[in-house]
Design a protein around this motif. Structure first.
Motif: not given
Length: 259
Positions: A90-98, A127-136
């Motif tokens: 969930y964090l990696d797909l960009g959910a900042q608030n859990i 794995g954030s470089a591959l994910a929306r969490s860091s906006r790739w």
């Protein structure tokens, strides 16, 4: 030069900076369209329910994208369980608030905190470089700043949790607690009686514990009078209704009025 993106402030940062309690609405339908409509209502936050609703990773991703246009609204994603692997996803797909449900002890709270953070503070996989969490990799220094770009709310929903409310609220890394009177009432043998005096006393105890430690505290309250009472008591944020509930009542009322 890489394109740089800055993420919005976290939900709890916005609540802490606010001058009035944050008003929220649930999204339980799993619909990105419904989520966008809810986000445009003037509410301060949207709670995306992954515990009791047909909401998985793909639908949460779509909902986060749909609500992103409403920059003044904070989406909070409730995971179904305190699971390290699931919270990482969930964090990696960009959910900042859990939001994590059914936290009964300080040990439970500490496990949720660990899931939110990279080592050495926590156990979140990198794995954030591959994910929306860091906006790739478009968010500058995401790995070193990630701890300040996410927030954790844990739920107090049982008599055990109320007994341990002070220790839960004092857990480093818990930004807020959210009290669920429905499950709390059930755990007290008072299912469906969220306004029972004993339930209200337990909610008050948990709120007092949070305030003692300077932890933000919110309550779920679909009854407007009870919601106002919790706000008067000092709730920092509150959730007032759900998309499916509003749709169900509005459609019933429309048909009933014409019958």
């Amino acid at each position: 030069m890489p394109f740089h993106i800055e993420l919005p402030d976290t939900f709890t940062a916005r609540v802490a900076a606010g001058t009035t309690p944050a008003l929220g609405l649930w999204v339980c339908s799993g619909s990105a369209c419904a989520a966008e409509i809810v986000a445009g209502s003037g509410c301060d936050w949207v709670l995306v329910d992954g515990e009791h609703s047909p909401v998985g990773l793909e639908s949460v991703s779509a909902i986060l994208r749909a609500t992103a246009a409403y920059r003044s609204v904070s989406p909070v994603v409730r995971v179904p369980v305190c699971d390290v692997a699931l919270i990482k996803q969930y964090l990696d797909l960009g959910a900042q608030n859990i939001m994590v449900p059914m936290i009964d002890t300080a040990e439970d709270a500490a496990q949720a905190v660990a899931a939110m953070h990279y080592p050495p503070r926590g156990v979140r996989g990198v794995g954030s470089a591959l994910a929306r969490s860091s906006r790739w990799n478009r968010v500058p220094d995401y790995l070193t700043r990630a701890g300040s770009l996410v927030s954790l709310t844990v739920q107090i929903e049982s008599t055990t949790a109320v007994d341990n409310a002070e220790a839960i609220a004092a857990t480093d890394g818990v930004d807020a607690i959210f009290i669920g009177p429905s499950d709390l009432a059930a755990s007290m043998g008072l299912i469906g009686q969220q306004s029972h005096p004993d339930v209200l006393a337990a909610v008050d105890h948990a709120m007092t514990a949070a305030k003692k430690h300077g932890t933000l505290v919110g309550v779920n309250a679909f009854d407007p009078a009870q919601a106002r009472a919790y706000i008067d008591r000092g709730a920092d944020f509150i959730n007032l209704a759900a998309d499916v509930q509003l749709l169900a009542r509005a459609t019933e009322n429309t048909i009933s009025a014409m019958r």
